[in-house]
Design an enzyme around this catalytic site. Structure first.
Site, PDB file in Angstrom:
ATOM      1  N   GLU A 163       1.792 -17.442 -44.771  1.00 50.75           N
ATOM      2  CA  GLU A 163       1.518 -17.337 -46.206  1.00 50.75           C
ATOM      3  C   GLU A 163       1.575 -18.736 -46.820  1.00 50.75           C
ATOM      4  O   GLU A 163       2.649 -19.351 -46.872  1.00 50.75           O
ATOM      5  CB  GLU A 163       2.577 -16.435 -46.846  1.00 50.75           C
ATOM      6  N   CYS A 187       1.557 -12.417 -53.785  1.00 51.29           N
ATOM      7  CA  CYS A 187       1.869 -11.836 -52.473  1.00 51.29           C
ATOM      8  C   CYS A 187       0.690 -11.058 -51.907  1.00 51.29           C
ATOM      9  O   CYS A 187       0.556 -10.923 -50.695  1.00 51.29           O
ATOM     10  CB  CYS A 187       3.098 -10.941 -52.586  1.00 51.29           C
TER      11      CYS A 187
END
Ligand code: NAD
Length: 486
Positions: free
Chosen positions: A388, A290
Site C-alpha cells: 500500500e 484504504c
C-alpha cells in the site's frame, strides 16, 4: 497566499474527558501542521497512561446510565448529534481541509458522510434483528438479548479523521457502549471539535477524546483492563500491534486496516468511464484512501488506450493548496514524512525498471505535494503492486484471460476492496464471486452506502463499519433460558 481558515483552529488543544477540557499530565506536545503550507496550526498534548486512565474511568462511570437508556432515547440523542454537526458543517469542513489537506468539496463530503452515519445509527439503534424468543427445547423458553459490551476504545487514522470518528461513535453509542477516541497525532482538530460540539447533547463521559502517540495512548487503551473492546482503523502494522497488546486481557478487537484495491478492466469495458473512475478513486484524497483504485489490471488489447486516457486525465487534475479555492481537485500528502515514504516507493520502483507516464516525483516548494502519477512497465511481483503506497500513484499491469486477471487481483496480502469493469453480464456475476475482497464494485469504485458493511478480509482485518453489522460488532448476545416446568 494567507490561509485565513487557520483562524478556525485553536492553537493549544487539550484532551476532552468527562465533558471537560483536560490539559493532560504531560507538557509534551505534538505540532499539528497544515500539509499544504507546512505551517504549524496547533499543538496537541501527548497523552499519557494517566490521561488514558482518566478517560476510561469517565467512560466507565457513564456506562451504567447510558446503557440503561432505551434505544429510542439514545436514538434521539444521536439525531440531535447529527443536527449539531449539520449546523457546524462548513466550519468542520474547513477545519478538516486545513488539517488534512483536503479540497473543500471533499471535506464537505466527509462531513455529509459523518451526518448520514449518525442518522443511520440513530435509526438502527431501534431496529436490531435477532432470533425470536421461543420454545427451542421442550418446556423451556429461550430469549436472546443483545447487550452493550462496556467501554470501547476507538483508534482512528488521519486520512478521514472526522468520518472515521463517526463510523466508530455512531454504532458504539447506538448500542449503549461508552467511548474513548484516540485521533491520529497529525489530525486531532475535527475530532476534538466534534467532542466539544456534542457535549451539550451527550451525557458527560459518554464520549471522551485523548490525543497522543499510538505507542503510548493507543497501547494504553489496548491493554486497559476496563476497556472491553478496542477498534482500530489504520495500517496493518498498527492493527497487529493492537491485536497483540489486547491479547493479554482477551478484549475484543475490531480491525479496519489497509488495502491495495485492484481495478480489473476487461476489453469490453467503457474505457472513458474507467479513466474517470480511476481519477476519482485513485487520486481523490491524494490517493490516501484504504480503498483507493491504485492497482489497474487491464486486458492487454486495451492497455495502451487506457494508459493514454489515464495519463491525460491525471495531467488535467488541478493540484494545489485547498485554500486557493473550490477549483482545487487534489491537495498535498498529509506530512513531510509521508511524502518521503511515497517518494521511497517511487525510487524503488524506478530501480526495478518501472516508468512513470506522468508525475513521478515530489513537487518542490512549501507543502507536501506529489503530482498524480501513473506507473507502467511493471515487472511481476514488484513492490509497487503489492504494498500500500497510500499516495497519488496508480500502477497499470496487463493481463490475458479472465483466470489470470483474478489470480493477479487476489495475489496481495490485503482483501479490503476491488472493482471490475466490464459490459458482460456473465462476468459481472462470475468475477466478483471469485475475488477475495470485502467490497467489490462493478463499473464503479469507492461508492459507499451507509446501509452496507465496509471491512476487509486477510491482512485488511476483521470487523465491519457502517450498516447494522457494525452494531453487532460493538455488542454481545446473551441467551436467557427459562425452565417453565419448575
Ligand atoms: P496508522 O496505523 O499509522 O495510525 C492509525 C492510528 O493507530 C493512529 O491513531 C495511530 O496513532 C494509532 N497507532 C499507531 N501505532 C499504534 C500502536 N502500536 N498501538 C495503538 N495504536 C497505534 O495509520 P494512518 O497512517 O493514520 O492511516 C493510514 C492507514 O489506515 C492506511 O493503512 C489505510 O489503509 C488505513 N485505513 C483503513 C481504513 C479502513 O476502513 N479499512 C480506513 C482509513 C484508513
Amino acid at each position: 497566499m494567507t490561509d485565513t481558515r487557520t483562524n478556525c483552529a485553536p492553537t493549544a488543544l487539550t484532551h476532552f474527558i468527562n465533558g471537560e477540557h483536560w490539559t493532560g499530565t504531560s507538557s509534551e506536545v505534538h505540532q499539528v501542521r497544515n500539509p499544504a503550507t507546512g505551517q504549524q496550526i496547533a499543538q496537541a498534548p501527548c497523552g499519557t497512561t494517566a490521561d488514558v486512565d482518566r478517560a476510561v474511568a469517565a467512560a466507565k462511570a457513564a456506562f451504567p446510565q447510558w446503557s440503561r437508556r432505551t434505544p429510542a432515547e439514545r436514538s434521539e440523542l444521536l439525531l440531535q448529534a447529527a443536527e449539531v454537526v449539520t449546523t457546524h458543517a462548513e466550519d468542520l469542513a474547513q477545519l478538516e481541509s486545513v488539517n488534512a489537506g483536503k479540497p473543500m468539496p471533499l471535506a464537505r463530503e466527509d462531513v455529509a458522510g459523518t451526518i448520514d452515519t449518525l442518522r443511520f445509527m440513530a435509526g438502527a439503534a431501534r431496529s436490531q434483528p435477532g432470533v425470536s424468543a421461543g420454545e427451542y427445547v421442550a418446556g423451556r423458553t429461550s430469549m436472546l438479548v443483545r447487550e452493550p459490551v462496556g467501554v470501547v476504545a476507538g483508534i482512528i487514522p488521519w486520512n478521514y479523521p472526522l468520518m472515521t470518528a463517526a463510523w466508530k461513535i455512531g454504532p458504539i453509542l447506538a448500542v449503549g457502549d461508552t467511548c474513548v477516541l484516540k485521533p491520529s497525532e497529525q489530525t486531532p482538530l475535527t475530532v476534538l471539535r466534534l467532542a466539544e460540539l456534542l457535549d451539550p447533547v451527550l451525557p458527560s463521559g459518554v464520549l471522551n477524546v485523548v490525543t497522543g502517540r499510538g505507542s503510548v495512548v493507543g497501547e494504553a487503551l489496548a491493554t486497559h483492563p476496563d476497556v472491553a473492546l478496542v477498534s482500530v482503523t489504520g495500517s496493518v502494522g498498527s492493527g497487529k500491534a493492537v491485536a497483540h497488546a489486547a491479547a493479554d486481557s482477551l478484549k475484543r478487537v475490531h480491525l479496519e486496516l489497509g488495502g491495495k484495491a485492484p481495478v480489473v478492466v476487461f476489453a469490453d469495458a467503457d474505457l472513458e468511464a474507467v479513466a474517470d473512475g480511476v481519477v476519482f478513486a485513485g487520486f481523490g484524497n491524494t490517493g490516501q484512501d484504504c480503498g483507493a483504485a491504485c492497482r489497474i489490471l487491464v486486458e492487454e488489447s486495451v492497455h495502451d488506450e487506457l494508459v493514454a486516457l489515464l495519463t491525460a486525465r491525471a495531467e488535467a487534475l488541478v493540484v494545489g493548496d485547498p485554500a486557493e479555492g473550490e477549483h482545487i481537485e487534489m491537495g498535498p500528502l498529509v506530512t513531510e514524512e509521508h511524502r518521503d515514504r511515497v517518494t521511497g516507493f517511487l525510487e524503488r520502483a524506478y530501480a526495478e525498471g518501472v516508468r512513470a507516464t506522468t508525475g513521478g516525483q515530489a513537487a518542490g516548494g512549501a507543502g507536501f505535494f506529489m503530482p498524480p502519477t501513473v506507473l507502467v512497465d511493471i515487472p511481476g511481483g514488484a513492490e509497487c503492486v503489492r504494498e500500500e503506497i497510500f499516495g497519488p500513484v496508480v500502477t497499470v499491469e496487463k493481463f490475458t484471460g479472465e483466470d489470470a486477471a483474478i489470480d493477479a487481483a487476489n495475489d496481495v496480502p490485503y482483501g479490503l476492496s476491488a472493482s471490475v469493469w466490464t459490459t458482460s453480464a456473465r462476468r459481472s456475476a462470475d468475477v466478483p464471486a471469485r475475488l477475495d475482497f470485502g467490497t467489490v464494485w462493478i463499473n464503479d469504485h469507492l461508492a459507499f452506502a451507509t446501509e452496507m458493511p465496509w471491512g476487509g478480509f486477510k491482512a485488511s482485518g476483521y470487523g465491519r463499519d457502517l450498516s447494522a453489522y457494525a452494531l453487532e460488532d460493538y455488542s454481545r448476545t446473551k441467551h436467557i433460558m427459562l425452565n417453565r416446568t419448575r
